[in-house]
Design a protein around this motif. Sequence first.
Motif, PDB file in Angstrom:
ATOM      1  N   CYS A  71       0.853  -1.195   0.000  1.00  0.00           N
ATOM      2  CA  CYS A  71       0.000   0.000   0.000  1.00  0.00           C
ATOM      3  C   CYS A  71       0.884   1.238   0.000  1.00  0.00           C
ATOM      4  CB  CYS A  71      -0.855   0.034   1.277  1.00  0.00           C
ATOM      5  SG  CYS A  71      -2.496  -0.632   1.070  1.00  0.00           S
ATOM      6  N   ARG A  72       0.448   2.275  -0.685  1.00  0.00           N
ATOM      7  CA  ARG A  72       1.254   3.499  -0.702  1.00  0.00           C
ATOM      8  C   ARG A  72       0.703   4.552   0.264  1.00  0.00           C
ATOM      9  NH1 ARG A  72       5.109   4.222  -4.194  1.00  0.00           N
ATOM     10  NH2 ARG A  72       4.889   6.486  -4.146  1.00  0.00           N
ATOM     11  N   ASP A  73      -0.564   4.885   0.104  1.00  0.00           N
ATOM     12  CA  ASP A  73      -1.128   5.972   0.913  1.00  0.00           C
ATOM     13  C   ASP A  73      -2.577   5.638   1.276  1.00  0.00           C
ATOM     14  OD1 ASP A  73      -1.424   8.417   2.182  1.00  0.00           O
ATOM     15  OD2 ASP A  73      -1.940   9.475   0.326  1.00  0.00           O
ATOM     16  N   PRO A  74      -2.786   4.656   2.147  1.00  0.00           N
ATOM     17  CA  PRO A  74      -4.146   4.193   2.425  1.00  0.00           C
ATOM     18  C   PRO A  74      -4.857   4.915   3.570  1.00  0.00           C
ATOM     19  CG  PRO A  74      -2.588   2.779   3.562  1.00  0.00           C
ATOM     20  CD  PRO A  74      -1.771   3.821   2.832  1.00  0.00           C
ATOM     21  N   VAL A  75      -6.176   4.793   3.571  1.00  0.00           N
ATOM     22  CA  VAL A  75      -6.964   5.023   4.775  1.00  0.00           C
ATOM     23  C   VAL A  75      -6.843   3.713   5.552  1.00  0.00           C
ATOM     24  CG1 VAL A  75      -9.299   5.230   5.707  1.00  0.00           C
ATOM     25  CG2 VAL A  75      -8.575   6.677   3.806  1.00  0.00           C
ATOM     26  N   VAL A  76      -6.511   3.780   6.823  1.00  0.00           N
ATOM     27  CA  VAL A  76      -6.249   2.581   7.609  1.00  0.00           C
ATOM     28  C   VAL A  76      -7.315   2.360   8.676  1.00  0.00           C
ATOM     29  CG1 VAL A  76      -4.584   1.360   9.071  1.00  0.00           C
ATOM     30  CG2 VAL A  76      -3.764   2.911   7.275  1.00  0.00           C
ATOM     31  N   LEU A  77      -7.868   1.153   8.698  1.00  0.00           N
ATOM     32  CA  LEU A  77      -8.715   0.736   9.810  1.00  0.00           C
ATOM     33  C   LEU A  77      -7.859  -0.179  10.678  1.00  0.00           C
ATOM     34  CD1 LEU A  77     -11.385   0.390  11.370  1.00  0.00           C
ATOM     35  CD2 LEU A  77     -11.925  -1.519   9.835  1.00  0.00           C
ATOM     36  N   TYR A  78      -7.527   0.303  11.863  1.00  0.00           N
ATOM     37  CA  TYR A  78      -6.741  -0.488  12.823  1.00  0.00           C
ATOM     38  C   TYR A  78      -7.725  -1.025  13.845  1.00  0.00           C
ATOM     39  CZ  TYR A  78      -3.551  -1.151  16.854  1.00  0.00           C
ATOM     40  OH  TYR A  78      -2.879  -1.641  17.951  1.00  0.00           O
TER      41      TYR A  78
ATOM     42  N   ILE B 287      -6.674  -2.721   6.142  1.00  0.00           N
ATOM     43  CA  ILE B 287      -7.123  -3.199   7.452  1.00  0.00           C
ATOM     44  C   ILE B 287      -5.951  -3.883   8.145  1.00  0.00           C
ATOM     45  CG2 ILE B 287      -8.874  -4.470   8.746  1.00  0.00           C
ATOM     46  CD1 ILE B 287     -10.564  -4.664   6.264  1.00  0.00           C
ATOM     47  N   VAL B 288      -5.657  -3.450   9.373  1.00  0.00           N
ATOM     48  CA  VAL B 288      -4.589  -4.055  10.163  1.00  0.00           C
ATOM     49  C   VAL B 288      -5.106  -4.366  11.567  1.00  0.00           C
ATOM     50  CG1 VAL B 288      -2.777  -2.849   8.871  1.00  0.00           C
ATOM     51  CG2 VAL B 288      -3.671  -1.821  10.968  1.00  0.00           C
ATOM     52  N   GLY B 289      -4.328  -5.165  12.299  1.00  0.00           N
ATOM     53  CA  GLY B 289      -4.735  -5.567  13.647  1.00  0.00           C
ATOM     54  C   GLY B 289      -5.368  -6.950  13.627  1.00  0.00           C
ATOM     55  N   GLY B 290      -5.522  -7.524  14.801  1.00  0.00           N
ATOM     56  CA  GLY B 290      -6.007  -8.894  14.925  1.00  0.00           C
ATOM     57  C   GLY B 290      -7.338  -9.170  14.264  1.00  0.00           C
TER      58      GLY B 290
ATOM     59  N   ARG C 172     -14.066  -8.300   6.066  1.00  0.00           N
ATOM     60  CA  ARG C 172     -13.475  -8.099   4.738  1.00  0.00           C
ATOM     61  C   ARG C 172     -14.558  -8.031   3.661  1.00  0.00           C
ATOM     62  NH1 ARG C 172      -9.658 -12.058   6.409  1.00  0.00           N
ATOM     63  NH2 ARG C 172     -10.516 -13.575   4.960  1.00  0.00           N
ATOM     64  N   GLU C 173     -15.552  -8.898   3.764  1.00  0.00           N
ATOM     65  CA  GLU C 173     -16.648  -8.892   2.789  1.00  0.00           C
ATOM     66  C   GLU C 173     -17.359  -7.543   2.760  1.00  0.00           C
ATOM     67  OE1 GLU C 173     -17.973 -13.628   3.056  1.00  0.00           O
ATOM     68  OE2 GLU C 173     -19.214 -12.077   3.986  1.00  0.00           O
ATOM     69  N   MET C 174     -17.687  -7.019   3.929  1.00  0.00           N
ATOM     70  CA  MET C 174     -18.399  -5.746   4.016  1.00  0.00           C
ATOM     71  C   MET C 174     -17.545  -4.590   3.493  1.00  0.00           C
ATOM     72  SD  MET C 174     -20.243  -6.370   7.710  1.00  0.00           S
ATOM     73  CE  MET C 174     -21.378  -5.011   7.754  1.00  0.00           C
ATOM     74  N   MET C 175     -16.270  -4.621   3.812  1.00  0.00           N
ATOM     75  CA  MET C 175     -15.369  -3.560   3.367  1.00  0.00           C
ATOM     76  C   MET C 175     -15.132  -3.630   1.855  1.00  0.00           C
ATOM     77  SD  MET C 175     -14.422  -1.706   6.069  1.00  0.00           S
ATOM     78  CE  MET C 175     -12.759  -1.113   5.982  1.00  0.00           C
ATOM     79  N   GLU C 176     -15.081  -4.845   1.316  1.00  0.00           N
ATOM     80  CA  GLU C 176     -14.920  -5.023  -0.136  1.00  0.00           C
ATOM     81  C   GLU C 176     -16.066  -4.356  -0.883  1.00  0.00           C
ATOM     82  OE1 GLU C 176     -12.736  -6.060  -2.195  1.00  0.00           O
ATOM     83  OE2 GLU C 176     -11.471  -7.619  -1.329  1.00  0.00           O
TER      84      GLU C 176
ATOM     85  N   HIS D  47     -16.423   3.392  -4.158  1.00  0.00           N
ATOM     86  CA  HIS D  47     -15.530   4.551  -4.228  1.00  0.00           C
ATOM     87  C   HIS D  47     -14.366   4.307  -5.195  1.00  0.00           C
ATOM     88  CE1 HIS D  47     -17.448   6.625  -0.799  1.00  0.00           C
ATOM     89  NE2 HIS D  47     -17.725   5.387  -0.418  1.00  0.00           N
ATOM     90  N   ASP D  48     -14.492   3.247  -5.990  1.00  0.00           N
ATOM     91  CA  ASP D  48     -13.444   2.912  -6.952  1.00  0.00           C
ATOM     92  C   ASP D  48     -12.075   2.804  -6.267  1.00  0.00           C
ATOM     93  OD1 ASP D  48     -12.476   2.286  -9.485  1.00  0.00           O
ATOM     94  OD2 ASP D  48     -12.000   4.373  -9.966  1.00  0.00           O
ATOM     95  N   ALA D  49     -12.090   2.209  -5.086  1.00  0.00           N
ATOM     96  CA  ALA D  49     -10.851   2.056  -4.304  1.00  0.00           C
ATOM     97  C   ALA D  49     -10.501   0.579  -4.153  1.00  0.00           C
ATOM     98  CB  ALA D  49     -11.017   2.704  -2.934  1.00  0.00           C
ATOM     99  N   ARG D  50      -9.322   0.316  -3.612  1.00  0.00           N
ATOM    100  CA  ARG D  50      -8.826  -1.039  -3.429  1.00  0.00           C
ATOM    101  C   ARG D  50      -8.762  -1.373  -1.948  1.00  0.00           C
ATOM    102  NH1 ARG D  50      -3.386  -2.708  -4.684  1.00  0.00           N
ATOM    103  NH2 ARG D  50      -2.838  -0.549  -4.247  1.00  0.00           N
ATOM    104  N   LEU D  51      -9.115  -2.605  -1.593  1.00  0.00           N
ATOM    105  CA  LEU D  51      -8.986  -3.053  -0.202  1.00  0.00           C
ATOM    106  C   LEU D  51      -7.748  -3.927  -0.071  1.00  0.00           C
ATOM    107  CD1 LEU D  51     -10.236  -3.246   2.675  1.00  0.00           C
ATOM    108  CD2 LEU D  51     -11.304  -5.378   1.925  1.00  0.00           C
ATOM    109  N   GLN D  52      -6.944  -3.629   0.927  1.00  0.00           N
ATOM    110  CA  GLN D  52      -5.784  -4.450   1.249  1.00  0.00           C
ATOM    111  C   GLN D  52      -5.899  -4.886   2.702  1.00  0.00           C
ATOM    112  OE1 GLN D  52      -3.704  -5.508  -0.874  1.00  0.00           O
ATOM    113  NE2 GLN D  52      -3.311  -4.012  -2.480  1.00  0.00           N
TER     114      GLN D  52
END
Length: 330
Positions: free
Chosen positions: A127-134, A254-257, A265-269, A275-280
């Motif tokens: 990832c280069r410059d993501p919005v992060v859900l920790y 998405i990071v963390g346990g 992951r399904e909901m975030m996908e 938003h034409d974005a990618r989930l990692q």
Amino acid sequence: MGNVEKIVIGIESTAHTFGVGIATSQGRILANVNSVYTPKSGGIHPREAAQHHSLIAPEKIKEALKVSGISPSEIDAVAFSSGPGMGPCLRVGATIARSLSLKLRIPLISVNHGVAHIEIGRLTTRCRDPVVLYVAGGNTLITSYKDGRYRIFGETLDIAAGNCLDVFGIKAGIGLMPNPEIKSLKGERFYYLPYKVKGMDVSFSGVLTAALRLLREGVKLEDICYSLVETVYSMLTEVTERALAFTEKKEVLIVGGLSRSRRLREMMEEMVKLHDARLQVVPHEYAGDNGAMIAWTGVLQLLSNQTISIEESRVKPRYRIDEVEVKWLN
């Protein structure tokens, strides 16, 4: 620093995990050895966890060195997780790191545990410059990099999402995550639980209280798990979407346990597609607390000349990620 590959050993000890990782300045993880303290009942007992870490530390350091195939003399710096976390546990890791720094005569690096989760996620997913859900047992926040720091867009106002699901699992007699989520797959009826999103922040204590009340009332366990999981993850997805829409970035990480959760992951996908974005998602091995993430973030800080003296190396149980100067991304 030149082109010479630098090697950093990292010590993780914020909560139930004692981890030792070894990483290089070329982004190679040479070792990631972890040992998890499991309480006989209930949640984590800080002093017992700290005792576990003290006892297991020499063995895990030796194991990490053996796995990596390097000798102590090849290590350029030692990093430790200075917070946030449980005081007694943090102090064990800090003491070990100070000892290694003095013994090997190498620099000492204080690492923020949350920043380390983000950096191992960025390294392993590219990832280069993501919005992060920790999202984890002890932490829940939405963040992204801006002007030298990770800025917090939203966070939990009380307990973490992982803690909410873990406590319910323990009280229901099915154990920690992923058991509540596994049970939720057989749920058929959805029960309304308090959905608390306040601006960009979330609150899970009311959701937990309501779910436990349904449990006492004899509602089918699978239905409660289904309702709880869907409610918690919907809240997380909503606030992450707000951050994504606001920043107009094209990556969500998405990071963390709790990043191991299939349903999250399904909901975030589905959300990122709008938003034409990618989930990692950080790989399983690096999702929970681990030594490799401390070692890798230690590398980044070493290359940015962010080391500290022994005298400065206090632990910070309430260390926030937006307190950290992220020089390596400037």
